[in-house]
Design a protein around this motif. Sequence first.
Motif, PDB file in Angstrom:
ATOM      1  N   PRO A 222      57.445 -12.116 -25.213  1.00 45.40           N
ATOM      2  CA  PRO A 222      58.445 -11.689 -24.291  1.00 45.40           C
ATOM      3  C   PRO A 222      58.638 -10.177 -24.372  1.00 45.40           C
ATOM      4  O   PRO A 222      58.428  -9.700 -25.668  1.00 45.40           O
ATOM      5  N   ALA A 223      58.941  -9.570 -23.436  1.00 42.98           N
ATOM      6  CA  ALA A 223      59.157  -7.897 -23.584  1.00 42.98           C
ATOM      7  C   ALA A 223      60.177  -7.556 -24.518  1.00 42.98           C
ATOM      8  O   ALA A 223      61.170  -8.215 -24.286  1.00 42.98           O
ATOM      9  N   LEU A 224      60.235  -6.423 -25.129  1.00 44.70           N
ATOM     10  CA  LEU A 224      61.113  -6.129 -26.028  1.00 44.70           C
ATOM     11  C   LEU A 224      61.966  -4.893 -25.570  1.00 44.70           C
ATOM     12  O   LEU A 224      61.148  -4.157 -24.692  1.00 44.70           O
ATOM     13  N   PRO A 225      63.055  -4.665 -25.663  1.00 45.61           N
ATOM     14  CA  PRO A 225      63.996  -3.590 -24.965  1.00 45.61           C
ATOM     15  C   PRO A 225      63.586  -2.572 -25.826  1.00 45.61           C
ATOM     16  O   PRO A 225      64.295  -1.904 -26.464  1.00 45.61           O
ATOM     17  N   LEU A 226      62.405  -1.668 -25.510  1.00 42.87           N
ATOM     18  CA  LEU A 226      61.926  -0.476 -26.405  1.00 42.87           C
ATOM     19  C   LEU A 226      62.724   0.291 -26.452  1.00 42.87           C
ATOM     20  O   LEU A 226      62.938   1.256 -27.541  1.00 42.87           O
ATOM     21  N   ASP A 227      63.619   0.884 -25.266  1.00 41.89           N
ATOM     22  CA  ASP A 227      64.412   1.995 -25.493  1.00 41.89           C
ATOM     23  C   ASP A 227      65.742   1.598 -26.297  1.00 41.89           C
ATOM     24  O   ASP A 227      66.218   2.893 -26.609  1.00 41.89           O
ATOM     25  N   ARG A 228      65.936   0.543 -26.467  1.00 39.26           N
ATOM     26  CA  ARG A 228      66.959   0.220 -27.758  1.00 39.26           C
ATOM     27  C   ARG A 228      66.684   0.363 -28.747  1.00 39.26           C
ATOM     28  O   ARG A 228      67.586   0.013 -29.550  1.00 39.26           O
ATOM     29  N   LEU A 229      65.564   0.139 -29.106  1.00 37.89           N
ATOM     30  CA  LEU A 229      64.959  -0.041 -30.352  1.00 37.89           C
ATOM     31  C   LEU A 229      64.354   1.423 -31.002  1.00 37.89           C
ATOM     32  O   LEU A 229      63.547   1.300 -31.819  1.00 37.89           O
ATOM     33  N   ARG A 230      65.221   2.519 -30.746  1.00 36.48           N
ATOM     34  CA  ARG A 230      64.789   3.661 -31.373  1.00 36.48           C
ATOM     35  C   ARG A 230      65.885   4.164 -32.619  1.00 36.48           C
ATOM     36  O   ARG A 230      67.128   3.935 -32.233  1.00 36.48           O
ATOM     37  N   VAL A 231      65.339   4.750 -33.602  1.00 30.76           N
ATOM     38  CA  VAL A 231      66.107   5.430 -34.571  1.00 30.76           C
ATOM     39  C   VAL A 231      66.295   6.859 -34.458  1.00 30.76           C
ATOM     40  O   VAL A 231      65.188   7.406 -34.305  1.00 30.76           O
ATOM     41  N   HIS A 232      67.691   7.270 -34.061  1.00 31.75           N
ATOM     42  CA  HIS A 232      67.813   8.721 -33.823  1.00 31.75           C
ATOM     43  C   HIS A 232      68.219   9.684 -34.988  1.00 31.75           C
ATOM     44  O   HIS A 232      67.957  10.759 -34.747  1.00 31.75           O
ATOM     45  N   CYS A 233      68.558   8.988 -36.120  1.00 31.77           N
ATOM     46  CA  CYS A 233      68.844   9.680 -37.275  1.00 31.77           C
ATOM     47  C   CYS A 233      67.653   9.949 -38.200  1.00 31.77           C
ATOM     48  O   CYS A 233      66.538   9.471 -37.912  1.00 31.77           O
ATOM     49  N   PRO A 234      67.639  10.814 -39.062  1.00 29.46           N
ATOM     50  CA  PRO A 234      66.466  11.203 -39.938  1.00 29.46           C
ATOM     51  C   PRO A 234      65.998   9.851 -40.913  1.00 29.46           C
ATOM     52  O   PRO A 234      66.986   9.110 -41.345  1.00 29.46           O
ATOM     53  N   HIS A 235      64.760   9.339 -40.954  1.00 33.15           N
ATOM     54  CA  HIS A 235      64.371   8.206 -41.450  1.00 33.15           C
ATOM     55  C   HIS A 235      63.314   8.414 -42.422  1.00 33.15           C
ATOM     56  O   HIS A 235      62.114   9.172 -42.072  1.00 33.15           O
ATOM     57  N   LEU A 236      63.659   7.793 -43.572  1.00 32.94           N
ATOM     58  CA  LEU A 236      62.581   7.905 -44.757  1.00 32.94           C
ATOM     59  C   LEU A 236      61.962   6.650 -44.867  1.00 32.94           C
ATOM     60  O   LEU A 236      62.525   5.642 -44.979  1.00 32.94           O
TER      61      LEU A 236
END
Length: 296
Positions: A222-236
């Motif tokens: 099934p298609a995933l909601p790609l636009d909702r699966l983003r990390v906008h803060c700094p990520h390590l």
Amino acid sequence: MRSEFADLNGQTFFVRSWGDPSLPTLLMLHGFPEYGGAWGDLAPHLLQHFHCVAPDQRGYGQSWVPEGVENYVTSALISDMVALIERLGAPVTVMGHDWGAAVAYGLAMFKPKLVDRLIIANGVHPVPFQREMAAGGAQSEASQYINMLRAPESADVMSANDYAGIEKFFRRHLGQDWLDEATLTKYKTEWARPGRLNAMLNWYRASPLQVAAPGKPITDLPALPLDRLRVHCPHLLLWGPDDKALLPQSTEGLEDFAADLTRVTIPDTDHWLIHQDPQAVAQAILDWMPNTGETS
């Protein structure tokens, strides 16, 4: 280390903490088959800079253990930690390992106002991980244990002969031998609490992620909601390169979902890097965080 029981959304959770509560909060989310006390190796290296907070997540340790697979969907697991963050005071830095990474990613993606920075230690974003698990290649082969853990009888198999099954899983499926007898005794105490082992396995059963058989890719995901699966803060992203369960390709393309991503490899470690070299893990965190110095 301090501990307390906290009321989160009307349910009881056990929470450990290290360091001065006036310092910035680092919420530390464990994975399978651990518990909040697993952060005891890393927290002492960070407590001069953070108030380290490590709950037993739903179904684990001394926290709430609801029955039924439906109570372990990711949205429910995230809601527990939303309540804890609101109790602690948002925003916080969130760190997740293994399954704790799934909750940490969920918080960063769906509750961005609560998370100012995201740290993942050998954990995976759902999109690259599902892509690789469905491909029928090396990650699919490495992930076959998930089907075993989802089986109805898996709790009985894992707990037989004084938890020999789960100990074997620890030692063989997920990397180098770091469990001494004293540590293993502590883990067995947590696994033996009524209903815990089956509840821990319900995290796997409730996940919608699919595992292909080796050489037989799944082509109708099934298609995933790609636009909702983003990390906008700094990520390590901290990585133990010898991980046998999560392969490096399971993080390929992560930059598409985390524009401010820093990758750090911790040499000579595997899935259990937070236990194997906690000082190096702590130093990588402090080097990445603004306004922090050397480890103590």
